[in-house]
Design a protein around this motif. Structure first.
Motif, short mmCIF file in Angstrom:
data_model
loop_
_atom_site.label_atom_id
_atom_site.label_comp_id
_atom_site.label_asym_id
_atom_site.label_seq_id
_atom_site.Cartn_x
_atom_site.Cartn_y
_atom_site.Cartn_z
N ASP A 93 -0.40 2.97 6.20
CA ASP A 93 -0.93 4.32 6.38
C ASP A 93 0.09 5.31 6.94
O ASP A 93 -0.01 6.51 6.71
CB ASP A 93 -2.15 4.28 7.30
CG ASP A 93 -3.35 3.61 6.64
OD1 ASP A 93 -3.33 3.48 5.41
OD2 ASP A 93 -4.28 3.19 7.35
N THR A 158 -6.33 9.20 7.55
CA THR A 158 -5.66 8.91 6.28
C THR A 158 -6.50 9.37 5.10
O THR A 158 -5.99 9.96 4.14
CB THR A 158 -5.36 7.40 6.17
OG1 THR A 158 -4.53 7.00 7.27
CG2 THR A 158 -4.65 7.08 4.86
N GLU A 245 -5.92 3.72 0.48
CA GLU A 245 -5.32 3.09 1.65
C GLU A 245 -6.11 3.35 2.94
O GLU A 245 -6.05 2.54 3.88
CB GLU A 245 -3.88 3.58 1.82
CG GLU A 245 -2.95 3.11 0.70
CD GLU A 245 -1.52 3.56 0.88
OE1 GLU A 245 -0.68 3.15 0.06
OE2 GLU A 245 -1.23 4.31 1.83
N GLY A 246 -6.84 4.46 3.00
CA GLY A 246 -7.56 4.80 4.22
C GLY A 246 -8.89 4.11 4.39
O GLY A 246 -9.26 3.70 5.50
#
Length: 488
Positions: A93, A158, A245-246
């Motif tokens: 992140d 993120t 990704e978050g």
């Protein structure tokens, strides 16, 4: 009694201080009255202590070697997979902005190169400021609540980065991300240092650090995959990257809340006998963690007046500059060699694969031979060769090949540079502050000092060169006129 890890083999000459009954592993109760250790009196011989724990302790029946092996294996199975996932998420992140830039973030947000650099650097502003406060809160509350909370915050940050529409929004998201991630690595290191003996610690740190290199290995292909989603639902590929990704980080934060621990004496997956064994074997290396000792002004004085804090800070600073440079800027650097954007994303993976193996090797060597400074020296030489090669070669494939040297050197150093400080403060309250202080000093004070000195030196050199040039060109030879021209 507790000992220092010297960073070199025990035969290097550090003195062993004979203490009454020091050849036995004392249960925590014998340390209850020790409020603070005098650090300068506890340079114990690592190999002598290692030999002691394997032979004399086994023979005396205090610690059974086979039982200890079973305990360490059980600790590894319950702790390391979870911590590895957390560490992987942390680095994935924080470094994804490099891949997002290559995927079009800068152009889509209409940012200049200066604004992009400011957004990348913004992360470190709050990261530096919140490291010590975060570990102080961790010591006062609990890992379960605090580390899970900050992981949730950076996961949400993120995801929200994907919906930034301008430079201001990106700056705010990066500042929040830095504040949230500031306490995580110091917190994880602090917890691990309470669980493992120094000779066990380095290899576990090495395993954790492979997650940083694996995140770099996965980030490029992941960005490449999300590029095929570009335009779907009105979102760009880099926006999908932040979302993909978050969201898992948010899920991991919930998992963390249920599985993190503060004290092994309270976990359900160890038997009473194993808890007693853990207390006995770790008592050699640290004070008993009663949880009642507060962090005071004296704690901060102890940390900041200790020469080790500053030495470890310099070590970590120089290592981490290399780590973050290659992690964040590898996609941009490879793209500048002349490769297309999609090819550059894929080519980021192999160097990080090499780095992963190198980190494991460095962690193994540090634990196996109980030395750290030789690994730091060897790694620095290899890194210097790699960066120097970037100035020599011109062919794009030759330039790309040099990116394999840098991760090798970086990997050899990693476990020693990051974990060294966590095993050299026997008092756990001091350790909680010291581990974060090393990172804060390295990122903040020392980095600013070094850059200020370099800036001053370059400014002075530039001014001198301009002064000489103006004197040569100016018909008036007097020094004052030349100096005025230089200033103008």
């Amino acid at each position: 009694m507790p000992k220092f890890d010297t960073g070199t083999d025990a035969d290097s000459g550090f003195s062993y201080v004979p203490l009454e009954n020091s050849r036995h592993v004392h249960p925590p109760s014998t340390l209850d009255n020790v409020s603070q250790f005098d650090n300068e009196k506890f340079f114990l011989d690592d190999n002598r202590l290692s030999s002691l724990t394997k032979d004399e302790e086994s023979n005396s029946g205090i610690i059974n070697a086979e039982d200890e092996k079973k305990l360490v294996r059980k600790l590894d199975l319950h702790i390391m997979p979870l911590f590895c996932l957390f560490y992987f998420s942390d680095y994935l992140d924080r470094a994804n902005i490099g891949n997002a830039t290559l995927a079009g973030l800068q152009a889509d947000l209409g940012m200049t190169a200066t604004q992009l650099s400011a957004a990348i650097s913004a992360f470190f502003i709050t990261y530096i400021l919140f490291e010590i406060p975060s570990n102080c809160i961790l010591k006062k509350t609990s890992a379960r609540y605090w580390l899970s909370f900050i992981m949730l915050v950076w996961g949400i940050s993120t995801v929200l980065t994907a919906f930034c529409t301008n430079f201001t929004g990106l700056m705010i998201a990066r500042l929040i991300l830095g504040a949230a991630e500031a306490g995580y690595i110091p917190g994880i290191m602090y917890i691990l240092s309470k669980v493992y003996k120094p000779k066990e610690f380095s290899f576990r740190v090495g395993i954790l650090l492979t997650m940083a290199t694996l995140s770099g290995l996965c980030s490029g292909p992941l960005t490449y995959a999300t590029s095929y989603l570009d335009g779907k639902n009105g979102l760009h590929g880099w926006q999908y990257l932040f979302i993909v990704e978050g969201v898992p980080t948010v899920v991991l934060a919930i998992v963390s809340f249920f599985y993190l621990f503060d004290d092994l004496q309270n976990v359900k997956w160890l038997t009473l006998e194993q808890k007693d064994l853990q207390s006995q074997r770790i008592a050699l290396h640290q004070n008993a963690d009663t949880g009642r000792k507060p962090i005071t002004i004296e704690t901060f004085k102890t940390v900041f007046l200790d020469w080790k804090t500053w030495a470890f800070s310099f070590v970590f600073l120089f290592n981490h500059i290399n780590v973050m440079s290659i992690t964040v800027f590898a996609p941009i650097l490879i793209g500048s060699f002349g490769f297309t954007s999609t090819t550059a994303q894929l080519l980021t993976a192999p160097p990080f694969g090499v780095a992963t193996l190198s980190v494991l090797l460095g962690g193994y060597l540090a634990s196996r031979f109980n030395f750290r400074s030789p690994l730091l020296a060897a790694g620095s030489i290899i890194i210097a060769m790699g960066y120097s090669s970037l100035l020599i070669f011109t062919n794009k494939w030759a330039l790309y090949t040099t990116l394999f040297l840098i991760p090798i050197g970086m990997g050899l150093q990693a476990a020693a540079a990051i974990g060294w400080s966590a095993i050299n403060y026997p008092d756990l309250t001091v350790r909680a502050v010291a581990v974060a202080a090393v990172l804060m000093i390295a990122f903040g004070m020392i980095f600013n000092l070094v850059t200020s000195l370099v800036s001053a030196s370059l400014s002075g050199l530039t001014g001198y060169i301009l002064y000489k040039e103006n004197c040569r060109r100016d018909s008036d030879p007097t020094e004052k006129v030349c100096l005025c021209c230089c200033i103008a």
